[in-house]
Write a protein that holds these residues in place. Structure first.
Motif, PDB file in Angstrom:
ATOM      1  N   PRO A 126      41.693  69.570  30.495  1.00  0.00           N
ATOM      2  CA  PRO A 126      42.515  68.910  29.474  1.00  0.00           C
ATOM      3  C   PRO A 126      43.194  67.669  30.057  1.00  0.00           C
ATOM      4  CG  PRO A 126      43.649  70.839  30.327  1.00  0.00           C
ATOM      5  CD  PRO A 126      42.300  70.806  30.988  1.00  0.00           C
ATOM      6  N   GLU A 127      43.464  66.685  29.176  1.00  0.00           N
ATOM      7  CA  GLU A 127      44.124  65.463  29.629  1.00  0.00           C
ATOM      8  C   GLU A 127      45.373  65.133  28.820  1.00  0.00           C
ATOM      9  OE1 GLU A 127      40.572  62.776  31.396  1.00  0.00           O
ATOM     10  OE2 GLU A 127      40.514  63.044  29.224  1.00  0.00           O
ATOM     11  N   THR A 128      45.310  65.247  27.501  1.00  0.00           N
ATOM     12  CA  THR A 128      46.456  64.884  26.667  1.00  0.00           C
ATOM     13  C   THR A 128      47.454  66.047  26.619  1.00  0.00           C
ATOM     14  OG1 THR A 128      45.554  65.751  24.593  1.00  0.00           O
ATOM     15  CG2 THR A 128      44.934  63.484  25.212  1.00  0.00           C
ATOM     16  N   GLN A 129      48.666  65.767  26.119  1.00  0.00           N
ATOM     17  CA  GLN A 129      49.669  66.831  25.971  1.00  0.00           C
ATOM     18  C   GLN A 129      49.160  67.946  25.078  1.00  0.00           C
ATOM     19  OE1 GLN A 129      53.303  64.774  24.673  1.00  0.00           O
ATOM     20  NE2 GLN A 129      54.259  65.553  26.533  1.00  0.00           N
ATOM     21  N   GLU A 130      48.539  67.575  23.960  1.00  0.00           N
ATOM     22  CA  GLU A 130      47.993  68.601  23.065  1.00  0.00           C
ATOM     23  C   GLU A 130      46.962  69.455  23.789  1.00  0.00           C
ATOM     24  OE1 GLU A 130      44.665  68.658  19.675  1.00  0.00           O
ATOM     25  OE2 GLU A 130      46.485  67.619  18.990  1.00  0.00           O
ATOM     26  N   GLU A 131      46.001  68.818  24.454  1.00  0.00           N
ATOM     27  CA  GLU A 131      44.935  69.550  25.145  1.00  0.00           C
ATOM     28  C   GLU A 131      45.499  70.469  26.223  1.00  0.00           C
ATOM     29  OE1 GLU A 131      41.690  65.920  24.573  1.00  0.00           O
ATOM     30  OE2 GLU A 131      42.539  66.312  26.561  1.00  0.00           O
ATOM     31  N   ILE A 132      46.484  69.997  26.970  1.00  0.00           N
ATOM     32  CA  ILE A 132      47.097  70.822  28.023  1.00  0.00           C
ATOM     33  C   ILE A 132      47.762  72.057  27.405  1.00  0.00           C
ATOM     34  CG2 ILE A 132      48.963  70.880  29.740  1.00  0.00           C
ATOM     35  CD1 ILE A 132      48.213  67.851  30.278  1.00  0.00           C
ATOM     36  N   PHE A 133      48.454  71.869  26.292  1.00  0.00           N
ATOM     37  CA  PHE A 133      49.097  72.995  25.608  1.00  0.00           C
ATOM     38  C   PHE A 133      48.058  73.980  25.085  1.00  0.00           C
ATOM     39  CE2 PHE A 133      50.723  75.081  21.817  1.00  0.00           C
ATOM     40  CZ  PHE A 133      51.857  75.695  22.324  1.00  0.00           C
ATOM     41  N   ILE A 134      47.047  73.463  24.393  1.00  0.00           N
ATOM     42  CA  ILE A 134      46.015  74.326  23.800  1.00  0.00           C
ATOM     43  C   ILE A 134      45.236  75.063  24.893  1.00  0.00           C
ATOM     44  CG2 ILE A 134      43.854  74.320  22.469  1.00  0.00           C
ATOM     45  CD1 ILE A 134      46.360  73.936  20.729  1.00  0.00           C
ATOM     46  N   CYS A 135      44.767  74.353  25.883  1.00  0.00           N
ATOM     47  CA  CYS A 135      43.969  74.975  26.944  1.00  0.00           C
ATOM     48  C   CYS A 135      44.801  75.943  27.788  1.00  0.00           C
ATOM     49  CB  CYS A 135      43.347  73.910  27.844  1.00  0.00           C
ATOM     50  SG  CYS A 135      42.093  72.903  27.005  1.00  0.00           S
ATOM     51  N   GLY A 136      46.102  75.691  27.893  1.00  0.00           N
ATOM     52  CA  GLY A 136      46.979  76.570  28.666  1.00  0.00           C
ATOM     53  C   GLY A 136      47.063  77.977  28.114  1.00  0.00           C
ATOM     54  N   GLY A 137      46.760  78.181  26.836  1.00  0.00           N
ATOM     55  CA  GLY A 137      46.802  79.514  26.239  1.00  0.00           C
ATOM     56  C   GLY A 137      45.458  80.222  26.200  1.00  0.00           C
ATOM     57  N   TYR A 138      44.438  79.610  26.788  1.00  0.00           N
ATOM     58  CA  TYR A 138      43.073  80.163  26.707  1.00  0.00           C
ATOM     59  C   TYR A 138      42.973  81.574  27.271  1.00  0.00           C
ATOM     60  CZ  TYR A 138      38.199  80.998  27.910  1.00  0.00           C
ATOM     61  OH  TYR A 138      36.963  81.567  28.070  1.00  0.00           O
ATOM     62  N   ASP A 139      43.461  81.799  28.468  1.00  0.00           N
ATOM     63  CA  ASP A 139      43.297  83.119  29.100  1.00  0.00           C
ATOM     64  C   ASP A 139      43.941  84.230  28.274  1.00  0.00           C
ATOM     65  OD1 ASP A 139      41.781  82.216  31.275  1.00  0.00           O
ATOM     66  OD2 ASP A 139      43.579  81.727  32.432  1.00  0.00           O
TER      67      ASP A 139
END
Length: 168
Positions: A126-139
């Motif tokens: 992830p690169e953007t703030q949104e992507e970092i937030f979204i990808c951070g909840g994947y696990d």
């Protein structure tokens, strides 16, 4: 190999007109689901570069209806990858074309499974703030999906299938 969310991004725009309307003159939810699956599938293939199937759709949240003559823009990107499964985040952004007002109409997470059992999927960055937030909840979402699947498989063991179709 590592790919960015942006490298898997897919975008679609649709004008909401007949035959896509329900009796309330808003977009039929099943049509939106079809568009989400299509966009999500494009994102998934951009990561895997292999044939795949839709395994699940999580948390299809309808936040705002999409009215006749408005536009919907569907954006999707891969938000996590395992061994053969991957998660795609989708959002639908509505727009009143006459006023320019934009709003978040829908979000969901979809899971796709690659048919090739020998594949090693690239990881996602992830690169953007949104992507970092979204990808951070994947696990956490992945673990919940595994538990939900186990519960659904147990439920399926108790389903009666007799009598659903007439033998006459």
């Amino acid at each position: 190999m590592i790919l960015t969310c942006q490298q898997t991004k897919a975008t679609q725009a649709h004008l909401i007109t007949y035959p896509y309307l329900n009796e309330h003159k808003t977009l039929f939810g099943g049509q939106l689901m079809s568009w989400l699956d299509e966009s999500g599938g494009i994102s998934a293939v951009r990561l895997a570069r292999r044939p795949l199937v839709t395994a699940s759709l999580d948390h299809l949240d309808f936040l705002h209806s999409l009215a006749h003559s408005e536009m919907v823009c569907i954006e999707s990107y891969v938000s996590g990858a395992g061994k053969r499964s991957l998660e795609v985040f989708c959002k639908a952004i509505g727009e009143n074309l006459l006023t320019g007002e934009r709003y978040l109409a829908n979000t969901c997470f979809m899971t796709f499974v690659v048919l090739d059992k020998e594949i090693v999927l690239p990881q996602i960055q992830p690169e953007t703030q949104e992507e970092i937030f979204i990808c951070g909840g994947y696990d956490a979402r992945r673990q919940k999906r595994k538990a939900d699947l186990a519960g659904n498989l147990e439920l399926a063991k108790h389903m009666q299938l007799d009598g659903l179709i007439s033998k006459d």
